[in-house]
Write an enzyme that holds these catalytic residues in place. Structure first.
Site, PDB file in Angstrom:
ATOM      1  N   ASP A   1       0.816  -1.214   0.000  1.00 20.47           N
ATOM      2  CA  ASP A   1       0.000   0.000   0.000  1.00 20.47           C
ATOM      3  C   ASP A   1       0.849   1.263   0.000  1.00 20.47           C
ATOM      4  O   ASP A   1       2.020   1.242   0.396  1.00 20.47           O
ATOM      5  CB  ASP A   1      -0.878   0.043   1.264  1.00 20.47           C
TER       6      ASP A   1
ATOM      7  N   HIS B   1       3.622  -2.293   3.018  1.00 21.14           N
ATOM      8  CA  HIS B   1       3.667  -0.947   2.443  1.00 21.14           C
ATOM      9  C   HIS B   1       4.976  -0.770   1.693  1.00 21.14           C
ATOM     10  O   HIS B   1       6.047  -0.980   2.292  1.00 21.14           O
ATOM     11  CB  HIS B   1       3.526   0.105   3.553  1.00 21.14           C
TER      12      HIS B   1
HETATM   13 ZN    ZN Z   1      -2.616   3.047   3.309  1.00 20.05          ZN
END
Ligand code: ZN
Length: 392
Positions: free
Chosen positions: A202, A344
């Site tokens: 992400d 992430h």
């Molecule tokens: Zn996020």
């Protein structure tokens, strides 16, 4: 169009049907004409009265416009009117499924409808079991809400038999075709009977994304990147690289707000502007998946979005620990078939962890697939507005 209007105005001016009586003495017999083709012979002294009653001094015809207007014009001007969009019969605009349009005589409408023309713009929709239907564009949203799909590739794939024959197969029959040894055309070879997981990254793209892509490509693996619109605008070439390498690009809002604290329309704008950014960066790909920032999404927003809402079953908390080994352990200690793993691609420690996680998962027999591939090979079609935490 403007040119047509000007020409038309000129025509009407030049040929306006002002009754012409000059040259007739009052006791001459002259013809008068009606728009329906009738002709009468009258004394020229009565001509004024006839003209007032709708008769004309020369042969005339009724012309028809597509929008329903009619106009009575001198027969000698008919070719000029035909040139600027008028017709000799009432006409109607018909639409084909592939976007073509056709103007036909209204009287022939039924015959055209029988061979695949429609009186309004239409779209063909598909169901996972192979059913198809053609509906007016105004009804499309209602159909999409009840498991119809606008894109045939969302519910079917070209599959290749063990001896090389190709066939389009709908999602409801994937499992059966896999059992016959078919594979999906142009995909990495995935064995649906073996375990698979979806790594997801992400908040990127970022300066660390390329290192993750290098690792995934080295191992023939794929992952899903839920990207933030304003980062896509900053690093469009990274989004393009990921997409071209077979990664899935998902929508993760434009500026990473908390959807629970904003209006539905503001959230929808965040999603729409990100899809535009991703489409621009990839050369036209519109994300099919959405992940709300922080995993926060209201029921109201869920009901309005066009994409499934993809959450996760393993949260590595890489953003909190910023520690590669903790990230690696959080995956390897609990991973199982069908997991969706949250990471992430904006931290160097996550890129570092990826370089261990990817080969370790492959070594353990996991196939690394995108979220859409996970859905495909698990035979679990994803639906708009539904939350998914894993796909098993
Ligand atoms: Zn996020």
């Amino acid at each position: 169009m403007k040119k047509h209007i000007i020409i038309l105005a000129l025509l009407i001016f030049v040929s306006s049907l002002v009754p012409v009586t000059a040259g007739h003495s009052n006791d001459e017999v002259i013809p008068v004409y009606a728009a329906d083709g009738r002709v009468e012979y009258i004394m020229s002294g009565d001509a004024e009265a006839y003209y007032k009653a709708g008769w004309y001094s020369e042969p005339v015809s009724t012309m028809y416009a597509l929008d329903g207007r009619t106009l009575v014009v001198p027969d000698r001007d008919i070719p000029a009117y035909l040139n600027v969009g008028w017709y000799e019969n009432p006409v109607i605009l018909l639409y084909s499924e592939d976007g073509r349009q056709l103007i036909v005589n209204k009287a022939d409408t039924e015959a055209y409808l029988a061979v695949g023309w429609y009186t309004e713009p239409v779209k063909r929709l598909y169901a996972s079991d192979g059913r198809q239907c053609v509906v007016g564009v105004s009804q499309v949203d209602a159909y999409l809400a009840v498991w119809w799909y606008a894109n045939i590739d969302d519910v079917s794939r070209i599959m290749v038999s063990p001896d090389g024959k190709e066939e389009r197969v709908f999602a409801s029959y994937y499992a059966y075709y896999f059992s016959l040894g078919y594979t999906i055309k142009n995909s990495r070879v995935i064995d649906p009977s073996k375990p698979m997981v979806a790594l997801t990254y992400d908040d990127g793209p970022s300066i660390h994304t390329n290192r993750i892509l290098d690792c995934l490509q080295l191992h023939g693996a794929a992952a899903t990147f839920f990207e933030v619109g304003n980062n896509v605008v900053n690093y469009p070439q990274i989004t393009k690289r990921a997409f071209d390498a077979g990664m899935e690009i998902g929508n993760h809002s434009y500026s990473h707000p908390n959807f629970n604290t904003m209006s539905v329309s503001a959230a929808l704008n965040q999603i729409a502007s990100t899809s535009v950014a991703i489409s621009n960066a990839t050369g036209g790909y519109v994300p099919r998946l959405m992940r709300p920032p922080y995993g926060n999404i209201t029921k109201e927003l869920c009901a309005k979005i066009e994409q499934p809402s993809i959450h996760w079953s393993i949260d590595t908390r890489d953003w909190a620990t910023r520690n590669a080994w903790q990230t690696i352990n959080s995956v390897l200690n609990s991973v199982k078939d069908g997991d969706i793993i949250l990471m992430h691609d904006v931290y160097s420690q996550t890129a570092e962890a990826t370089e261990t996680i990817v080969p370790a998962l492959i070594e353990r027999g996991f196939q690394l697939v995108t979220v859409s591939e996970l859905s495909l090979y698990k035979n679990q079609p994803l639906s708009p507005g539904v939350k998914y935490h894993s796909i098993r």
